[in-house]
Design a protein around this motif. Sequence first.
Motif, PDB file in Angstrom:
ATOM      1  N   LEU A   1       0.849  -1.182   0.000  1.00  0.00           N
ATOM      2  CA  LEU A   1       0.000   0.000   0.000  1.00  0.00           C
ATOM      3  C   LEU A   1       0.891   1.241   0.000  1.00  0.00           C
ATOM      4  CD1 LEU A   1      -2.829  -0.921   2.551  1.00  0.00           C
ATOM      5  CD2 LEU A   1      -2.621  -1.482   0.122  1.00  0.00           C
ATOM      6  N   VAL A   2       0.787   2.000  -1.074  1.00  0.00           N
ATOM      7  CA  VAL A   2       1.575   3.225  -1.190  1.00  0.00           C
ATOM      8  C   VAL A   2       0.721   4.379  -0.692  1.00  0.00           C
ATOM      9  CG1 VAL A   2       2.814   4.753  -2.766  1.00  0.00           C
ATOM     10  CG2 VAL A   2       2.813   2.279  -3.154  1.00  0.00           C
ATOM     11  N   MET A   3       1.298   5.180   0.163  1.00  0.00           N
ATOM     12  CA  MET A   3       0.493   6.240   0.778  1.00  0.00           C
ATOM     13  C   MET A   3       1.371   7.420   1.168  1.00  0.00           C
ATOM     14  SD  MET A   3       0.107   4.296   4.383  1.00  0.00           S
ATOM     15  CE  MET A   3      -0.158   2.818   3.412  1.00  0.00           C
ATOM     16  N   ASP A   4       0.701   8.478   1.550  1.00  0.00           N
ATOM     17  CA  ASP A   4       1.398   9.593   2.164  1.00  0.00           C
ATOM     18  C   ASP A   4       1.958   9.154   3.504  1.00  0.00           C
ATOM     19  OD1 ASP A   4       0.986  11.521   0.282  1.00  0.00           O
ATOM     20  OD2 ASP A   4       0.201  12.964   1.744  1.00  0.00           O
ATOM     21  N   GLN A   5       3.163   9.551   3.776  1.00  0.00           N
ATOM     22  CA  GLN A   5       3.765   9.214   5.063  1.00  0.00           C
ATOM     23  C   GLN A   5       2.824   9.576   6.217  1.00  0.00           C
ATOM     24  OE1 GLN A   5       6.459   7.689   6.225  1.00  0.00           O
ATOM     25  NE2 GLN A   5       6.015   8.276   8.346  1.00  0.00           N
ATOM     26  N   ARG A   6       2.193  10.718   6.106  1.00  0.00           N
ATOM     27  CA  ARG A   6       1.362  11.187   7.225  1.00  0.00           C
ATOM     28  C   ARG A   6       0.052  10.403   7.343  1.00  0.00           C
ATOM     29  NH1 ARG A   6       0.454  16.925   4.201  1.00  0.00           N
ATOM     30  NH2 ARG A   6      -0.549  16.055   2.363  1.00  0.00           N
ATOM     31  N   ASP A   7      -0.265   9.609   6.366  1.00  0.00           N
ATOM     32  CA  ASP A   7      -1.480   8.789   6.453  1.00  0.00           C
ATOM     33  C   ASP A   7      -1.219   7.425   7.087  1.00  0.00           C
ATOM     34  OD1 ASP A   7      -3.161  10.653   5.347  1.00  0.00           O
ATOM     35  OD2 ASP A   7      -2.939   9.899   3.292  1.00  0.00           O
TER      36      ASP A   7
END
Length: 626
Positions: free
Chosen positions: A463-469
Amino acid sequence: MPQKKGAPVRAPKFKSSAPKSGSKSPKHRGYRAEDAAAGTASAPKKARWSSDDRVARGRNAERPRGGESAARGERTGERPNWEPRPKQSRFERDAQRTGRVDRDARPARGDRDERPRYNRDDRPARGDRDERPRYNRDERPARHDRDERPRYNRDDRPARGDRDERPRYNRDERPAREDRPRREFGNDRPRRDFRDDRPARAPRQDEAARFVPTDDVVLERLEAQAIVAGDSEGVSFGDLGLGDNIVRALAELGAASPFPIQAGTIPEVLAGRDVLGRGRTGSGKTIAFGAPLVERLLRMQAGDSKRRQPGRKPRALILAPTRELALQIDRTVQPIARSVGLFTTQIYGGVPYARQLGALDRGVDIVIGTPGRIQDLSAQGRLDLSQVVVTVLDEADHMCELGFAEPVQDILDRTSEGGQKLLFSATLDKGVAEIVERYLVEPSVHEVAGEDQASSTIDHRVLVMDQRDKLAVLAELASGPGKKLVFARTRAFAEQLADFLDEADIAADAIHGDLNQSRRQRALEKFSRGRLQALVATDVAARGIHVDDVDLVIQADAPDEYKSYLHRSGRTGRAGKSGVVVTLVPRNRRRKVEDLLSRAEITAEWIQVRPGDDVIRDLAEGVAIS
DNA sequence: AAAAAAC
């Protein structure tokens, strides 16, 4: 002895002010006997805390109430919205939750939402903390940015169609990576003879001393005789040469008929050969070495008295890289050994000596443990390894790595010369070559044919995501039914994540090397029994640990090493069951994880996500996605 | 650089 780092620390009692009326009566929901006795700090109204109160008690002034953490404030980017609480908090909360402490004073369930969640809140202030500068609530940015965004509500999500605009991660657009030829088992290469080119024994005083940063390199696999799964069809443990008692003990352990790796290695071990065995995670390696080891000891003592002779020296030794794994191996080997009148004992660190020494005095046939304590007792002359004629290195490649190799070799040197050696691991490679050359004679090398990803029961997602998510996504993944095993790269982060999940009303605990042994074991046991939704672990739990029915492995941090990826993943999908592994990857780490997966020869589905996406919920709930 | 493993 100094206080262990992870052990709970009691706050000193505050003496001065008189108890407040609110906590005096046993009938009051805030009542705590020790408060009444010790006195309570000035907490004017019990219902709400001012930030000053919270600061005075050494807590983060902006610490959120449970359950909201995941949805609040992540995107401001100005500061972390969540910070770790003191270590004992989860422990205390657990005590409160399970009612082991203050059971009677605990409010009825319905009351709990109306008051601070923890008894901690009722504790007196600690005067010594007041001087330290504290975060000041009033200096924080206004809350409006957070309050406007309500806690994420699944039902308010945009209809699916709206989200299609977000690009789905496309594998084909990824940068090409060098075409590395698939590793071969090398069936056509000449079989390596480990004996003839064995060098003279080298001095090894400096080996562990210097730090050599190593890349995560894929080492060549060892030549192996392939075990074809079909060949063991219809073969029983008895056919392989194990006696009736042992076969019965195996049946009671749930092993009715041999797995391929067992069918391949058991006859070899019984024949007294040195054996290298590679079978993937959950393929039954413990029995593959444990059962024939017992049978061999039995045969070798034929004619001797079957009775336990006090002071009898151990004749077999099983080494594992973690205490929990050593314990687990003993849980399998002990009943097999007992079925023929042999005794096992565990020798590992972190627990008092007395019991272990007592067991050794009573006489033991098989020692199972970790290198440190075994080396320790052996050097003290309290554990005599000279009679050890069978030695097993479980997770052998790991045991040959820097830091382990030295004590392991020292221990091997203390065992009977020419004794049988068995090396097992799911990721057995040339990293064991030095040990093999030094200690093994014409080893027979076995692996199960066709064990590749295609035949695996484990499903991999990235799962690729924003670090903050990350935290929000983690909380969503860890909610829902079933056992979720979460891996973090450091002890501190594992601790933080366990706290965070627990705050988000997901029953979680942590296991890592900063905790004392009893807490490590308790956490693992609670997880095994299904009393936790999530266990957050460092790589202490990456290898070998078996917990029934882990349906989801979540890697909150991708591991550093491809082997670690394989072993962590192997905590699910065991003994042919299915399992899913999800790795959370911030955008800027994609490349690194691609390389890692390529080394591990894993093909995963890559998905871009944001908190609240259906994919996440489906993974959390175990819904199969094509 | 981290984790594990003895006191």
